[in-house]
Design a protein around this motif. Structure first.
Motif, PDB file in Angstrom:
ATOM      1  N   UNK A 146     -15.270  50.794   3.190  1.00 24.11           N
ATOM      2  CA  UNK A 146     -14.596  52.312   3.444  1.00 24.11           C
ATOM      3  C   UNK A 146     -15.626  53.017   4.231  1.00 24.11           C
ATOM      4  N   UNK A 147     -15.057  53.951   4.972  1.00 28.26           N
ATOM      5  CA  UNK A 147     -15.492  54.894   6.063  1.00 28.26           C
ATOM      6  C   UNK A 147     -14.888  56.393   6.156  1.00 28.26           C
ATOM      7  N   UNK A 148     -15.621  57.105   6.531  1.00 24.10           N
ATOM      8  CA  UNK A 148     -15.422  58.623   6.452  1.00 24.10           C
ATOM      9  C   UNK A 148     -14.799  59.123   7.587  1.00 24.10           C
ATOM     10  N   UNK A 149     -14.319  60.308   7.676  1.00 25.53           N
ATOM     11  CA  UNK A 149     -13.700  60.944   8.882  1.00 25.53           C
ATOM     12  C   UNK A 149     -14.657  60.872  10.111  1.00 25.53           C
ATOM     13  N   UNK A 150     -15.919  61.260   9.703  1.00 26.61           N
ATOM     14  CA  UNK A 150     -17.021  61.424  10.987  1.00 26.61           C
ATOM     15  C   UNK A 150     -17.723  59.988  11.289  1.00 26.61           C
ATOM     16  N   UNK A 151     -17.330  58.975  10.567  1.00 31.59           N
ATOM     17  CA  UNK A 151     -18.090  57.486  10.725  1.00 31.59           C
ATOM     18  C   UNK A 151     -17.614  56.858  12.104  1.00 31.59           C
ATOM     19  N   UNK A 152     -16.381  56.952  12.326  1.00 29.54           N
ATOM     20  CA  UNK A 152     -15.784  56.184  13.287  1.00 29.54           C
ATOM     21  C   UNK A 152     -15.053  57.264  14.529  1.00 29.54           C
ATOM     22  N   UNK A 153     -15.514  56.983  15.703  1.00 23.12           N
ATOM     23  CA  UNK A 153     -15.169  57.901  16.752  1.00 23.12           C
ATOM     24  C   UNK A 153     -14.231  56.940  17.586  1.00 23.12           C
ATOM     25  N   UNK A 154     -13.066  56.892  17.921  1.00 19.43           N
ATOM     26  CA  UNK A 154     -12.062  56.189  18.693  1.00 19.43           C
ATOM     27  C   UNK A 154     -12.419  55.792  20.214  1.00 19.43           C
ATOM     28  N   UNK A 155     -13.454  56.522  20.536  1.00 20.05           N
ATOM     29  CA  UNK A 155     -14.040  56.242  21.963  1.00 20.05           C
ATOM     30  C   UNK A 155     -15.011  55.272  21.872  1.00 20.05           C
ATOM     31  N   UNK A 156     -15.628  54.927  20.808  1.00 17.75           N
ATOM     32  CA  UNK A 156     -16.776  53.952  20.771  1.00 17.75           C
ATOM     33  C   UNK A 156     -16.099  52.608  20.230  1.00 17.75           C
ATOM     34  N   UNK A 157     -17.193  51.636  20.411  1.00 16.31           N
ATOM     35  CA  UNK A 157     -16.855  50.336  19.876  1.00 16.31           C
ATOM     36  C   UNK A 157     -17.441  49.763  18.590  1.00 16.31           C
ATOM     37  N   UNK A 158     -16.684  49.268  17.701  1.00  9.91           N
ATOM     38  CA  UNK A 158     -17.097  48.745  16.533  1.00  9.91           C
ATOM     39  C   UNK A 158     -16.974  47.274  16.116  1.00  9.91           C
ATOM     40  N   UNK A 159     -17.882  46.831  15.235  1.00 15.33           N
ATOM     41  CA  UNK A 159     -17.800  45.294  15.013  1.00 15.33           C
ATOM     42  C   UNK A 159     -17.988  45.121  13.396  1.00 15.33           C
ATOM     43  N   UNK A 160     -17.817  43.891  13.057  1.00 14.74           N
ATOM     44  CA  UNK A 160     -18.130  43.603  11.550  1.00 14.74           C
ATOM     45  C   UNK A 160     -19.163  42.627  11.568  1.00 14.74           C
ATOM     46  N   UNK A 161     -20.443  42.618  10.850  1.00 15.57           N
ATOM     47  CA  UNK A 161     -21.314  41.647  10.993  1.00 15.57           C
ATOM     48  C   UNK A 161     -21.386  41.136   9.387  1.00 15.57           C
ATOM     49  N   UNK A 162     -21.421  39.688   9.259  1.00 20.10           N
ATOM     50  CA  UNK A 162     -21.642  39.260   7.770  1.00 20.10           C
ATOM     51  C   UNK A 162     -22.539  38.111   7.670  1.00 20.10           C
ATOM     52  N   UNK A 163     -23.016  38.353   6.335  1.00 17.60           N
ATOM     53  CA  UNK A 163     -24.163  37.446   6.138  1.00 17.60           C
ATOM     54  C   UNK A 163     -23.787  36.913   4.703  1.00 17.60           C
TER      55      UNK A 163
END
Length: 249
Positions: free
Chosen positions: A80-97
């Motif tokens: 879960x992430x909040x309103x200010x955590x994700x900026x649509x102009x930026x790039x995001x990825x998921x990492x898993x271990x």
């Protein structure tokens, strides 16, 4: 005049609706692997949402969670992430271990893009077994905190502690001088490669941030290591020295 104002208002509304807004939400999915091995009962899945906009291997940690699976793969997850955590102009990825007793068992080979710029908010993440770093095969490199005293032949910034610790299971922790770092490493003989490193999101003076970026870039380029007396040296594919460490007191 009234019609012109109404038309202008309508246009502004349409323009606003065309601008993507970051909203609180959930990144969901599952992880799986193809190897025919069962997870131990004490296995832990670590999932991280990372901002990978900046080049040079530095991923800024946005949110993370741990799951203690009550089943074999596939293992579901939700971040879960909040309103200010994700900026649509930026790039995001998921990492898993996947770890057990601090030993790295499985990792996704490269961060998987999510959330923005057309990427989904629900993913299936393929994991791969990793070759563990062992203390006996690493000439004393493992389990020791190392303090950088030179990066790229230019020394280091005073009072900015750049450190790294490689655990016996292949986990990597440390500091770039400003932000805390976490990632993975694999070794075979004297070869050494680092996975993508995730970092916290603090800002420090420009000289410290510049050094941190160079350090992360050096980890990305590392292909070998050498223990030379009191020093740990990270080398690129041509054998050139990238970083020189001493044992942290």
């Amino acid at each position: 005049m009234t019609m012109r104002i109404a038309s202008l208002t309508c246009a502004l509304v349409l323009m606003a609706s065309a601008i993507p807004l970051a909203r609180a939400g959930v990144l969901s999915g599952e992880v799986f692997y193809r190897e025919r091995v069962a997870l131990p009962s004490n296995a832990v899945l670590e999932i991280s949402l990372v901002d990978v906009t900046r080049p040079g291997g530095l991923g800024e940690l946005v949110a993370s969670m741990q799951v203690r699976p009550n089943r074999q793969v596939p293992i579901p997850f939700e971040i879960r992430f909040g309103d200010d955590d994700v900026d649509p102009r930026r790039r995001y990825a998921v990492r898993a271990n996947i770890l057990a007793d601090g030993r790295l068992l499985f990792v996704n080979a490269s961060p998987q893009r999510v959330l923005t710029q057309g990427y989904p908010n629900s993913v299936r993440t393929l994991m791969a077994a990793v070759m563990s770093v062992t203390a006996s095969g690493s000439n004393g490199m493992v389990g020791q905190e190392w303090l950088a005293e030179d990066i790229g032949g230019r020394g280091v910034v005073d009072h900015a502690r750049t450190t790294i610790t490689i655990g016996a299971g292949g986990t990597v922790t440390g500091s770039g001088g400003c932000n805390r770092l976490r990632g993975t490493a694999q070794t075979d003989g004297n070869s050494l490669t680092f996975g993508t490193m995730a970092a916290t999101r603090m800002m420090c003076p420009p000289a410290v941030m510049d050094q941190e970026g160079k350090f992360l870039r050096a980890l990305e380029l590392t292909r070998e290591f050498r223990i030379d007396g009191p020093y740990l040296k990270l080398l690129d594919g041509d054998g050139a020295e990238l970083v020189r460490f001493t044992r942290s007191s």
